[in-house]
Design a protein around this motif. Sequence first.
Motif, PDB file in Angstrom:
ATOM      1  N   LEU A   5      -1.247 -10.141 -10.356  1.00  0.00           N
ATOM      2  CA  LEU A   5      -0.614  -8.848 -10.547  1.00  0.00           C
ATOM      3  C   LEU A   5      -0.534  -8.188  -9.177  1.00  0.00           C
ATOM      4  CD1 LEU A   5       0.386  -7.070 -12.882  1.00  0.00           C
ATOM      5  CD2 LEU A   5      -1.921  -6.186 -13.094  1.00  0.00           C
ATOM      6  N   ILE A   6       0.675  -7.810  -8.770  1.00  0.00           N
ATOM      7  CA  ILE A   6       0.864  -7.184  -7.462  1.00  0.00           C
ATOM      8  C   ILE A   6       1.033  -5.685  -7.665  1.00  0.00           C
ATOM      9  CG2 ILE A   6       2.249  -7.093  -5.363  1.00  0.00           C
ATOM     10  CD1 ILE A   6       3.237  -9.911  -6.001  1.00  0.00           C
ATOM     11  N   LEU A   7       0.159  -4.897  -7.036  1.00  0.00           N
ATOM     12  CA  LEU A   7       0.198  -3.438  -7.153  1.00  0.00           C
ATOM     13  C   LEU A   7       0.582  -2.856  -5.810  1.00  0.00           C
ATOM     14  CD1 LEU A   7      -2.275  -4.611  -8.942  1.00  0.00           C
ATOM     15  CD2 LEU A   7      -2.485  -2.209  -9.459  1.00  0.00           C
ATOM     16  N   THR A   8       1.692  -2.127  -5.810  1.00  0.00           N
ATOM     17  CA  THR A   8       2.182  -1.600  -4.539  1.00  0.00           C
ATOM     18  C   THR A   8       2.724  -0.188  -4.687  1.00  0.00           C
ATOM     19  OG1 THR A   8       4.420  -2.451  -4.882  1.00  0.00           O
ATOM     20  CG2 THR A   8       2.864  -3.903  -3.744  1.00  0.00           C
ATOM     21  N   ILE A  33       3.637  -4.206 -10.309  1.00  0.00           N
ATOM     22  CA  ILE A  33       3.496  -2.848 -10.824  1.00  0.00           C
ATOM     23  C   ILE A  33       3.553  -1.898  -9.628  1.00  0.00           C
ATOM     24  CG2 ILE A  33       1.962  -1.191 -11.931  1.00  0.00           C
ATOM     25  CD1 ILE A  33       0.746  -3.433 -13.490  1.00  0.00           C
ATOM     26  N   SER A  34       4.271  -0.807  -9.798  1.00  0.00           N
ATOM     27  CA  SER A  34       4.334   0.232  -8.778  1.00  0.00           C
ATOM     28  C   SER A  34       3.445   1.395  -9.209  1.00  0.00           C
ATOM     29  CB  SER A  34       5.778   0.725  -8.632  1.00  0.00           C
ATOM     30  OG  SER A  34       5.817   1.876  -7.810  1.00  0.00           O
ATOM     31  N   ASN A  35       2.927   2.114  -8.237  1.00  0.00           N
ATOM     32  CA  ASN A  35       2.121   3.295  -8.548  1.00  0.00           C
ATOM     33  C   ASN A  35       2.964   4.559  -8.697  1.00  0.00           C
ATOM     34  OD1 ASN A  35       2.820   3.838  -5.901  1.00  0.00           O
ATOM     35  ND2 ASN A  35       0.755   4.415  -5.274  1.00  0.00           N
ATOM     36  N   VAL A  64      -2.951  -6.168  -3.612  1.00  0.00           N
ATOM     37  CA  VAL A  64      -2.748  -4.757  -3.305  1.00  0.00           C
ATOM     38  C   VAL A  64      -2.126  -4.631  -1.918  1.00  0.00           C
ATOM     39  CG1 VAL A  64      -3.920  -2.553  -3.009  1.00  0.00           C
ATOM     40  CG2 VAL A  64      -4.723  -4.150  -4.739  1.00  0.00           C
ATOM     41  N   ASP A  65      -1.234  -3.662  -1.757  1.00  0.00           N
ATOM     42  CA  ASP A  65      -0.523  -3.528  -0.488  1.00  0.00           C
ATOM     43  C   ASP A  65      -1.336  -2.874   0.621  1.00  0.00           C
ATOM     44  OD1 ASP A  65      -0.425  -0.985  -1.659  1.00  0.00           O
ATOM     45  OD2 ASP A  65       1.720  -0.726  -1.372  1.00  0.00           O
ATOM     46  N   LEU A  66      -2.118  -1.863   0.338  1.00  0.00           N
ATOM     47  CA  LEU A  66      -2.717  -1.041   1.378  1.00  0.00           C
ATOM     48  C   LEU A  66      -4.211  -0.832   1.134  1.00  0.00           C
ATOM     49  CD1 LEU A  66      -2.017   0.721   3.876  1.00  0.00           C
ATOM     50  CD2 LEU A  66      -1.638   2.612   2.297  1.00  0.00           C
ATOM     51  N   VAL A  67      -5.017  -1.241   2.074  1.00  0.00           N
ATOM     52  CA  VAL A  67      -6.460  -1.036   1.981  1.00  0.00           C
ATOM     53  C   VAL A  67      -6.737   0.465   1.938  1.00  0.00           C
ATOM     54  CG1 VAL A  67      -8.661  -1.328   3.175  1.00  0.00           C
ATOM     55  CG2 VAL A  67      -7.001  -3.192   3.173  1.00  0.00           C
ATOM     56  N   GLY A  68      -7.542   0.882   0.981  1.00  0.00           N
ATOM     57  CA  GLY A  68      -7.930   2.283   0.869  1.00  0.00           C
ATOM     58  C   GLY A  68      -6.944   3.159   0.135  1.00  0.00           C
ATOM     59  N   CYS A  89      -6.524  -7.322  -0.742  1.00  0.00           N
ATOM     60  CA  CYS A  89      -5.748  -6.240  -0.128  1.00  0.00           C
ATOM     61  C   CYS A  89      -4.938  -6.752   1.059  1.00  0.00           C
ATOM     62  CB  CYS A  89      -6.682  -5.138   0.349  1.00  0.00           C
ATOM     63  SG  CYS A  89      -7.577  -4.344  -0.981  1.00  0.00           S
ATOM     64  N   GLY A  90      -3.849  -6.054   1.331  1.00  0.00           N
ATOM     65  CA  GLY A  90      -2.992  -6.405   2.455  1.00  0.00           C
ATOM     66  C   GLY A  90      -2.015  -7.510   2.129  1.00  0.00           C
ATOM     67  N   VAL A  91      -1.518  -7.520   0.928  1.00  0.00           N
ATOM     68  CA  VAL A  91      -0.644  -8.608   0.475  1.00  0.00           C
ATOM     69  C   VAL A  91       0.555  -8.790   1.403  1.00  0.00           C
ATOM     70  CG1 VAL A  91       0.686  -7.143  -1.134  1.00  0.00           C
ATOM     71  CG2 VAL A  91       0.540  -9.595  -1.528  1.00  0.00           C
TER      72      VAL A  91
END
Length: 126
Positions: A5-8, A33-35, A64-68, A89-91
């Motif tokens: 699952l890719i969350l960005t 999935i987008s936030n 996940v796209d962005l750490v934190g 993280c950091g996909v």
Amino acid sequence: MVNGLILTHGRLGDELIRTGSLIAGEDCGLKAISNEGLSPQGMVEMLDRELDGIDDGDGVILFVDLVGGSCEVASQAIARLRKSARVLCGVNLAMIVAFIQYRSRLPISELVEKVEERGRRSIRSD
């Protein structure tokens, strides 16, 4: 077989899946999935529902796209509740291609290591 699952933020995840599938094959086992428009709690709830539909017992990697960022915070909350979920993280595209190539051949613990290593190797400065 491990699913992902890719969350960005925005639609980055959709494009990573589309492009990764072009490179490595159609049967990618990924969903994006987008936030957008979601509160932190709303994101956790959506992740929980999505995992019900894709976790077949072999585990799920949450890319996940962005750490934190909010996507990571929600993913880490879910991973604490669901031991079958792992967070990366950091996909990047190299990670997605590696996931597609190895998801049917490696257990989740080895797959996470392979995908992370491939992602790190794809970042360089010349």
